[in-house]
Design a protein around this motif. Structure first.
Motif, PDB file in Angstrom:
ATOM      1  N   PHE A  83       0.873  -1.267   0.050  1.00 47.15           N
ATOM      2  CA  PHE A  83      -0.158  -0.026   0.075  1.00 47.15           C
ATOM      3  C   PHE A  83       0.818   1.104  -0.039  1.00 47.15           C
ATOM      4  N   THR A  84       0.029   2.263  -0.278  1.00 51.46           N
ATOM      5  CA  THR A  84       1.069   3.661  -0.054  1.00 51.46           C
ATOM      6  C   THR A  84       0.389   4.394   1.031  1.00 51.46           C
ATOM      7  N   VAL A  85       1.056   5.005   1.856  1.00 50.09           N
ATOM      8  CA  VAL A  85       0.762   6.003   3.136  1.00 50.09           C
ATOM      9  C   VAL A  85       1.182   7.092   2.623  1.00 50.09           C
ATOM     10  N   VAL A  86       0.005   8.081   2.923  1.00 48.78           N
ATOM     11  CA  VAL A  86       0.405   9.505   2.553  1.00 48.78           C
ATOM     12  C   VAL A  86      -0.093  10.451   3.806  1.00 48.78           C
ATOM     13  N   PHE A  87       0.906  11.018   4.031  1.00 47.35           N
ATOM     14  CA  PHE A  87       0.898  12.282   5.121  1.00 47.35           C
ATOM     15  C   PHE A  87       0.773  13.526   4.467  1.00 47.35           C
ATOM     16  N   ARG A  88      -0.363  14.339   4.998  1.00 49.35           N
ATOM     17  CA  ARG A  88      -0.223  15.726   4.592  1.00 49.35           C
ATOM     18  C   ARG A  88      -0.392  16.635   5.639  1.00 49.35           C
ATOM     19  N   THR A  89       0.124  17.984   5.092  1.00 53.17           N
ATOM     20  CA  THR A  89      -0.089  19.012   6.179  1.00 53.17           C
ATOM     21  C   THR A  89      -0.397  20.181   5.388  1.00 53.17           C
ATOM     22  N   TRP A  90      -0.542  21.490   6.082  1.00 51.43           N
ATOM     23  CA  TRP A  90      -0.716  22.671   5.342  1.00 51.43           C
ATOM     24  C   TRP A  90      -0.704  24.004   6.076  1.00 51.43           C
ATOM     25  N   GLY A  91      -0.669  25.026   5.483  1.00 50.03           N
ATOM     26  CA  GLY A  91      -0.536  26.235   6.445  1.00 50.03           C
ATOM     27  C   GLY A  91       0.750  26.492   6.892  1.00 50.03           C
ATOM     28  N   ASP A  92       0.970  27.251   7.995  1.00 46.41           N
ATOM     29  CA  ASP A  92       2.491  27.439   8.571  1.00 46.41           C
ATOM     30  C   ASP A  92       2.784  26.287   9.341  1.00 46.41           C
ATOM     31  N   THR A  93       2.408  25.157   9.553  1.00 51.86           N
ATOM     32  CA  THR A  93       2.987  23.926  10.247  1.00 51.86           C
ATOM     33  C   THR A  93       4.030  23.532   9.944  1.00 51.86           C
ATOM     34  N   ARG A  94       5.114  23.237  10.963  1.00 51.12           N
ATOM     35  CA  ARG A  94       6.373  22.782  10.627  1.00 51.12           C
ATOM     36  C   ARG A  94       6.798  21.632  11.503  1.00 51.12           C
ATOM     37  N   ILE A  95       6.970  20.629  10.483  1.00 49.96           N
ATOM     38  CA  ILE A  95       7.053  19.249  10.929  1.00 49.96           C
ATOM     39  C   ILE A  95       8.547  18.959  10.899  1.00 49.96           C
ATOM     40  N   ALA A  96       9.518  18.328  11.821  1.00 51.67           N
ATOM     41  CA  ALA A  96      10.645  17.940  11.633  1.00 51.67           C
ATOM     42  C   ALA A  96      10.738  16.381  11.127  1.00 51.67           C
ATOM     43  N   ARG A  97       9.997  15.470  11.944  1.00 53.02           N
ATOM     44  CA  ARG A  97       9.951  13.905  11.572  1.00 53.02           C
ATOM     45  C   ARG A  97       8.759  13.465  11.874  1.00 53.02           C
ATOM     46  N   VAL A  98       8.515  12.358  11.126  1.00 48.43           N
ATOM     47  CA  VAL A  98       7.242  11.481  11.188  1.00 48.43           C
ATOM     48  C   VAL A  98       7.759  10.104  11.144  1.00 48.43           C
ATOM     49  N   ARG A  99       7.342   9.474  12.064  1.00 46.56           N
ATOM     50  CA  ARG A  99       7.205   7.721  12.019  1.00 46.56           C
ATOM     51  C   ARG A  99       5.878   7.368  12.093  1.00 46.56           C
ATOM     52  N   ILE A 100       5.324   6.231  11.254  1.00 40.86           N
ATOM     53  CA  ILE A 100       4.298   5.745  11.324  1.00 40.86           C
ATOM     54  C   ILE A 100       4.122   4.159  11.513  1.00 40.86           C
ATOM     55  N   ALA A 101       3.025   3.934  12.377  1.00 46.63           N
ATOM     56  CA  ALA A 101       3.041   2.369  12.402  1.00 46.63           C
ATOM     57  C   ALA A 101       1.828   1.685  11.690  1.00 46.63           C
TER      58      ALA A 101
END
Length: 117
Positions: A83-101
């Motif tokens: 499968f394909t996992v999709v992570f989205r954000t918008w606006g001024d959000t600042r994300i350094a790192r993401v790990r998914i389970a």
């Protein structure tokens, strides 16, 4: 919507994946603004007999506390093989790192059932 699984063989596969780490190299999830997304294709350990149900969640996120925290996590293109996992954000959000389970549950391939044609 419920999904019924025919047969007595049920398979479960699971894992964790680092989706991105943008803090070190000033990537767009950390330094950008507006709509942004990351996609990652994940392969199952073994194929399922048919596309399984896949559950996905954040197991780690490192976000800037000075901005709004916006996140959308979903799965797409679920097949018997992955499968394909999709992570989205918008606006001024600042994300350094993401790990998914993730966890997939579905009908297992039955080696005793084979098709001639």
């Amino acid at each position: 919507m419920a999904k019924r699984i025919k047969g007595h063989l049920i398979a479960v596969d699971q894992g964790e994946e680092i989706l991105f780490s943008d803090f070190e190299d000033d990537g767009d999830m950390w330094s950008g603004e507006g709509p942004r997304e990351r996609r990652k294709t994940i392969a199952f350990s073994e194929p399922f007999a048919q596309p399984p149900r896949v559950h996905c969640g954040l197991s780690m996120w490192d976000m800037d506390h000075g901005h709004n925290q916006r996140a959308d996590l979903t799965t797409e293109e679920v097949t018997s093989d992955g499968f394909t996992v999709v992570f989205r954000t918008w606006g001024d959000t600042r994300i350094a790192r993401v790990r998914i389970a993730w966890m997939a549950i579905g009908a297992a391939v039955d080696d005793d059932q084979w098709q001639l044609y």
